[in-house]
Design a protein around this motif. Structure first.
Motif, PDB file in Angstrom:
ATOM      1  N   ALA A  30     -21.930 -43.628  15.041  1.00  0.00           N
ATOM      2  CA  ALA A  30     -21.796 -45.083  14.994  1.00  0.00           C
ATOM      3  C   ALA A  30     -20.505 -45.438  14.276  1.00  0.00           C
ATOM      4  O   ALA A  30     -20.066 -44.724  13.375  1.00  0.00           O
ATOM      5  CB  ALA A  30     -22.988 -45.694  14.271  1.00  0.00           C
ATOM      6  N   VAL A  31     -19.890 -46.543  14.687  1.00  0.00           N
ATOM      7  CA  VAL A  31     -18.627 -46.969  14.084  1.00  0.00           C
ATOM      8  C   VAL A  31     -18.529 -48.495  14.162  1.00  0.00           C
ATOM      9  O   VAL A  31     -19.047 -49.108  15.084  1.00  0.00           O
ATOM     10  CB  VAL A  31     -17.422 -46.294  14.778  1.00  0.00           C
ATOM     11  CG1 VAL A  31     -17.285 -46.735  16.206  1.00  0.00           C
ATOM     12  CG2 VAL A  31     -16.148 -46.517  14.023  1.00  0.00           C
ATOM     13  N   THR A  32     -17.888 -49.085  13.175  1.00  0.00           N
ATOM     14  CA  THR A  32     -17.682 -50.531  13.167  1.00  0.00           C
ATOM     15  C   THR A  32     -16.212 -50.825  13.436  1.00  0.00           C
ATOM     16  O   THR A  32     -15.351 -50.433  12.653  1.00  0.00           O
ATOM     17  CB  THR A  32     -18.083 -51.141  11.802  1.00  0.00           C
ATOM     18  OG1 THR A  32     -19.452 -50.838  11.554  1.00  0.00           O
ATOM     19  CG2 THR A  32     -17.880 -52.646  11.799  1.00  0.00           C
ATOM     20  N   PRO A  33     -15.912 -51.506  14.549  1.00  0.00           N
ATOM     21  CA  PRO A  33     -14.524 -51.861  14.822  1.00  0.00           C
ATOM     22  C   PRO A  33     -14.086 -53.014  13.922  1.00  0.00           C
ATOM     23  O   PRO A  33     -14.892 -53.877  13.575  1.00  0.00           O
ATOM     24  CB  PRO A  33     -14.554 -52.302  16.289  1.00  0.00           C
ATOM     25  CG  PRO A  33     -15.946 -52.773  16.515  1.00  0.00           C
ATOM     26  CD  PRO A  33     -16.816 -51.952  15.607  1.00  0.00           C
ATOM     27  N   HIS A  34     -12.853 -53.015  13.532  1.00  0.00           N
ATOM     28  CA  HIS A  34     -12.296 -54.085  12.706  1.00  0.00           C
ATOM     29  C   HIS A  34     -11.284 -54.842  13.561  1.00  0.00           C
ATOM     30  O   HIS A  34     -10.100 -54.519  13.560  1.00  0.00           O
ATOM     31  CB  HIS A  34     -11.660 -53.515  11.439  1.00  0.00           C
ATOM     32  CG  HIS A  34     -12.641 -52.793  10.588  1.00  0.00           C
ATOM     33  ND1 HIS A  34     -13.579 -53.440   9.824  1.00  0.00           N
ATOM     34  CD2 HIS A  34     -12.867 -51.470  10.417  1.00  0.00           C
ATOM     35  CE1 HIS A  34     -14.331 -52.550   9.199  1.00  0.00           C
ATOM     36  NE2 HIS A  34     -13.919 -51.350   9.550  1.00  0.00           N
ATOM     37  N   LEU A  35     -11.809 -55.828  14.302  1.00  0.00           N
ATOM     38  CA  LEU A  35     -10.947 -56.625  15.172  1.00  0.00           C
ATOM     39  C   LEU A  35     -10.001 -57.485  14.354  1.00  0.00           C
ATOM     40  O   LEU A  35     -10.365 -57.938  13.263  1.00  0.00           O
ATOM     41  CB  LEU A  35     -11.801 -57.546  16.043  1.00  0.00           C
ATOM     42  CG  LEU A  35     -12.702 -56.896  17.081  1.00  0.00           C
ATOM     43  CD1 LEU A  35     -13.582 -57.953  17.724  1.00  0.00           C
ATOM     44  CD2 LEU A  35     -11.879 -56.185  18.130  1.00  0.00           C
ATOM     45  N   PRO A  36      -8.800 -57.731  14.874  1.00  0.00           N
ATOM     46  CA  PRO A  36      -7.914 -58.678  14.201  1.00  0.00           C
ATOM     47  C   PRO A  36      -8.630 -60.031  14.074  1.00  0.00           C
ATOM     48  O   PRO A  36      -9.436 -60.403  14.928  1.00  0.00           O
ATOM     49  CB  PRO A  36      -6.716 -58.774  15.146  1.00  0.00           C
ATOM     50  CG  PRO A  36      -6.747 -57.509  15.934  1.00  0.00           C
ATOM     51  CD  PRO A  36      -8.191 -57.147  16.062  1.00  0.00           C
ATOM     52  N   GLU A  37      -8.330 -60.755  13.024  1.00  0.00           N
ATOM     53  CA  GLU A  37      -9.036 -62.007  12.725  1.00  0.00           C
ATOM     54  C   GLU A  37      -9.004 -62.997  13.894  1.00  0.00           C
ATOM     55  O   GLU A  37     -10.020 -63.623  14.213  1.00  0.00           O
ATOM     56  CB  GLU A  37      -8.454 -62.656  11.478  1.00  0.00           C
ATOM     57  CG  GLU A  37      -9.223 -63.853  11.015  1.00  0.00           C
ATOM     58  CD  GLU A  37      -8.689 -64.429   9.712  1.00  0.00           C
ATOM     59  OE1 GLU A  37      -9.065 -65.569   9.408  1.00  0.00           O
ATOM     60  OE2 GLU A  37      -7.908 -63.755   9.025  1.00  0.00           O
TER      61      GLU A  37
END
Length: 73
Positions: A30-37
């Motif tokens: 599992a991984v959490t993407p960090h989308l640009p704001e």
């Protein structure tokens, strides 16, 4: 698009006023993407039009192993 996780493949496409966002976890963890704001805000209230795992609809939510989501607006 860089989302801070090497196993996540994410991109957006635009044609006229139509936009598409694809996010896929290409790993067995599992991984959490960090989308640009700006992307996170733009897609905040959208639900995926296609996904392969039932779960959280948010574009910035954690992805299960091998999970993919497609958003259109």
């Amino acid at each position: 698009m860089d989302v801070g996780a090497p196993a996540v493949f994410a991109f957006r496409r635009t044609l006229g006023a139509q936009r598409l966002l694809v996010i896929a976890n290409l790993s067995s963890s599992a991984v959490t993407p960090h989308l640009p704001e700006a992307e996170r805000d733009y897609w905040r209230d959208e639900r995926p039009i296609l996904n392969n795992v039932v779960g959280e609809d948010r574009a910035d939510a954690a992805l299960s192993p091998w999970e993919a989501k497609v958003y259109a607006r």
